[in-house]
Design an enzyme around this catalytic site. Sequence first.
Site, short mmCIF file in Angstrom:
data_model
loop_
_atom_site.label_atom_id
_atom_site.label_comp_id
_atom_site.label_asym_id
_atom_site.label_seq_id
_atom_site.Cartn_x
_atom_site.Cartn_y
_atom_site.Cartn_z
N PRO A 16 0.81 -1.22 0.00
CA PRO A 16 0.00 0.00 0.00
C PRO A 16 0.84 1.28 0.00
O PRO A 16 0.51 2.23 -0.71
CB PRO A 16 -0.83 -0.14 1.28
CG PRO A 16 -1.01 -1.62 1.42
CD PRO A 16 0.32 -2.20 1.00
N GLU A 29 3.90 1.58 -1.21
CA GLU A 29 4.50 1.68 -2.53
C GLU A 29 3.51 2.27 -3.54
O GLU A 29 3.86 3.13 -4.36
CB GLU A 29 4.98 0.31 -3.00
CG GLU A 29 5.57 0.33 -4.40
CD GLU A 29 6.11 -1.02 -4.84
OE1 GLU A 29 6.42 -1.16 -6.05
OE2 GLU A 29 6.25 -1.93 -4.00
N GLY A 72 2.04 20.56 -29.92
CA GLY A 72 2.27 20.29 -31.33
C GLY A 72 3.54 19.48 -31.54
O GLY A 72 3.90 18.63 -30.72
#
Length: 383
Positions: free
Chosen positions: A246, A248, A345
């Site tokens: 948990p 981690e 873009g």
Amino acid sequence: MPLPTHRSSWMTDELDDVRDLARTFCRRELAPHHRRWAEQKHIDREVWTKAGEVGLLALSVPETYGGGGGTFAHEAVLYEEQARSGDSAWGVTVHNGIVAHYLLAYASEEKKREWLPKLASGEYVGAIAMTEPGTGSDLQAITTRAVRSGDHYVVNGAKTFITNGGLADLVVVAVKTDPGAGAKGVSLIVVETSAPGFRRGRVLEKVGMHGQDTAELFFDDVRVPVDNLLGGEEGQGFVQLMEQLPQERLIIAVTAVAGMESAIEQTIDYTKERTAFGRPVFGFQNTKYTLAEAATEAAVARAFLDQCIERHLRGELDVQGAAMVKLWTTERVNKVVDDCVQLFGGYGYMTEYPIARAWADVRVSRIFGGTNEIMKDIISRTL
């Protein structure tokens, strides 16, 4: 331009000071070296000792063992500032938030006093080796063996995708001590990489996180003292992994949200400065609406993350909650960063721009720490 944000409820004046220190360190010691580290596929070893000198290692380890005596909140502030600096090469999340806590929770008192101060100073770099070439997320199927031989274990096997594997001095290794017992046959053993029979394979070529020394590790009759068995009893490894995972997964969520916020800030700045058809790109409705959605995604993710950090600080974050926050934030960061790349873009596809590196880096967040498909399975079991 920073996003409008509230002050997280778990923040304090002390944590503001930690944030200032972490931000300065990341800007000076990490950000200028991204391209060089990507080319050499690892950070400079002295980064670890410099971090130890200024007190950024083992932040949530008690001072008794050389640590900072803080909480997970101290760690979270550091991880956020690393993410905002654009760095993904320094494996401090594994070293501080994962390896140190396996040792703190399960190593013998003698070994804690031997290993934790070395992690805190940067003399040792820590790694954890669970994944094998043929197992992926199925930890019960690992084949690396540890066989008792007198006052030692003899370790044989191979691991892959190991963060900090190229530089690690100490590795927490998931092994089978009883191959026929499924999950109950898994144990965790600490291997110091100076041990005869330990060797490193390739530092792996990845889509992103190019400066991170993610490596293959091999164990050929590596003899390890019995006291290096975490928990002092065979067969406890799977339970230990479930107890620590948990945190981690929460760490992954922390970096995901900080990365999301950073990407949006970069994109707002870029679209206000860049012109197209005689006006700023930000002036187009599509840009404004895309960024409005992204900012909302980030705000929702931040609120959920803050709630989970608060629960974790109280010792109340369960497996389901950790799986949810890991699933949600990593899915969101991938969408948001992809949308941001589009607004850049063609330049968004150029690696000289941090947004392009972020796009490549965040993709693995849906895979490591347990794939998001595994997260859904974990969550579904509680429904």
